[in-house]
Design a protein around this motif. Structure first.
Motif, PDB file in Angstrom:
ATOM      1  N   LEU A  88       0.838  -1.198   0.000  1.00 18.24           N
ATOM      2  CA  LEU A  88       0.000   0.000   0.000  1.00 18.24           C
ATOM      3  C   LEU A  88       0.869   1.243   0.000  1.00 18.24           C
ATOM      4  N   LYS A  89       0.418   2.265  -0.685  1.00 14.24           N
ATOM      5  CA  LYS A  89       1.118   3.552  -0.702  1.00 14.24           C
ATOM      6  C   LYS A  89       0.317   4.520   0.172  1.00 14.24           C
ATOM      7  N   ALA A  90       0.884   4.888   1.280  1.00 18.31           N
ATOM      8  CA  ALA A  90       0.184   5.745   2.239  1.00 18.31           C
ATOM      9  C   ALA A  90      -0.160   7.109   1.644  1.00 18.31           C
ATOM     10  N   THR A  91       0.602   7.546   0.663  1.00 16.77           N
ATOM     11  CA  THR A  91       0.323   8.854   0.055  1.00 16.77           C
ATOM     12  C   THR A  91      -0.941   8.830  -0.801  1.00 16.77           C
ATOM     13  N   GLU A  92      -1.417   7.649  -1.159  1.00 13.10           N
ATOM     14  CA  GLU A  92      -2.614   7.523  -1.985  1.00 13.10           C
ATOM     15  C   GLU A  92      -3.886   7.369  -1.151  1.00 13.10           C
ATOM     16  N   ILE A  93      -3.744   7.144   0.153  1.00 14.52           N
ATOM     17  CA  ILE A  93      -4.902   6.819   0.995  1.00 14.52           C
ATOM     18  C   ILE A  93      -5.073   7.872   2.080  1.00 14.52           C
ATOM     19  N   ARG A 139      -7.666  -3.455  -7.155  1.00 15.97           N
ATOM     20  CA  ARG A 139      -8.787  -3.795  -6.263  1.00 15.97           C
ATOM     21  C   ARG A 139      -8.252  -4.453  -4.984  1.00 15.97           C
ATOM     22  N   GLU A 140      -7.171  -5.203  -5.095  1.00 15.25           N
ATOM     23  CA  GLU A 140      -6.574  -5.853  -3.935  1.00 15.25           C
ATOM     24  C   GLU A 140      -6.087  -4.813  -2.922  1.00 15.25           C
ATOM     25  N   ALA A 141      -5.571  -3.709  -3.414  1.00 14.00           N
ATOM     26  CA  ALA A 141      -5.107  -2.640  -2.519  1.00 14.00           C
ATOM     27  C   ALA A 141      -6.289  -2.024  -1.762  1.00 14.00           C
ATOM     28  N   VAL A 142      -7.415  -1.896  -2.429  1.00 12.06           N
ATOM     29  CA  VAL A 142      -8.629  -1.377  -1.765  1.00 12.06           C
ATOM     30  C   VAL A 142      -9.021  -2.303  -0.618  1.00 12.06           C
ATOM     31  N   GLU A 143      -9.075  -3.588  -0.918  1.00 13.44           N
ATOM     32  CA  GLU A 143      -9.473  -4.576   0.086  1.00 13.44           C
ATOM     33  C   GLU A 143      -8.456  -4.676   1.217  1.00 13.44           C
ATOM     34  N   VAL A 153      -6.579  -3.767   6.804  1.00 17.06           N
ATOM     35  CA  VAL A 153      -5.578  -3.201   7.715  1.00 17.06           C
ATOM     36  C   VAL A 153      -6.259  -2.262   8.711  1.00 17.06           C
ATOM     37  N   ALA A 154      -7.132  -1.402   8.220  1.00 15.78           N
ATOM     38  CA  ALA A 154      -7.838  -0.455   9.101  1.00 15.78           C
ATOM     39  C   ALA A 154      -8.712  -1.185  10.109  1.00 15.78           C
ATOM     40  N   ILE A 199     -12.246   4.043  -1.068  1.00 12.80           N
ATOM     41  CA  ILE A 199     -11.085   4.072  -1.959  1.00 12.80           C
ATOM     42  C   ILE A 199     -11.531   3.558  -3.332  1.00 12.80           C
ATOM     43  N   HIS A 200     -11.026   4.192  -4.382  1.00 17.68           N
ATOM     44  CA  HIS A 200     -11.365   3.797  -5.751  1.00 17.68           C
ATOM     45  C   HIS A 200     -10.116   3.368  -6.494  1.00 17.68           C
TER      46      HIS A 200
END
Length: 103
Positions: free
Chosen positions: A54-59, A77-81, A86-87, A100-101
């Motif tokens: 995951l890129k923290a700058t994108e979220i 889509r895997e990064a969204v999930e 994680v949250a 997140i899109h």
């Protein structure tokens, strides 16, 4: 003696109003809730930073009364999930709203 009772009653009424002014409402946190939400937000951001995929700058992360809202744009889509998972795993998180899109 009567003046002392009236003064005590007025001071008591003012103290109740002051306490009520610090209470949280459905749309606004009280002082303690704001601090709790800030801690949760920080923990979620730290958990996202530690996640290699995951890129923290994108979220973006926001918290209100224990509910974490994630937003932003990621590549898969895997990064969204994964960000939602994680949250959800962070202590104190009651719910996660994942907005997140995929780019």
């Amino acid at each position: 003696m009567n003046i002392i009772k009236r003064l005590a009653a007025v001071l008591f009424a003012f103290s109740l109003l002051a306490i009520a002014g610090c209470a949280s409402t459905p749309t606004q946190n009280g002082p303690g809730g704001y601090v709790d939400d800030a801690v949760i937000t920080t923990k979620v951001k730290a958990a996202i930073v530690k996640e290699p995929n995951l890129k923290a700058t994108e979220i973006n992360v926001e918290t209100f009364k224990g509910t974490v809202q994630l937003s932003g744009f990621v590549n898969t889509r895997e990064a969204v999930e994964r960000a939602g998972a994680v949250a959800s795993g962070v202590e104190g998180v009651k719910a996660v709203k994942n907005d997140i899109h995929v780019k």
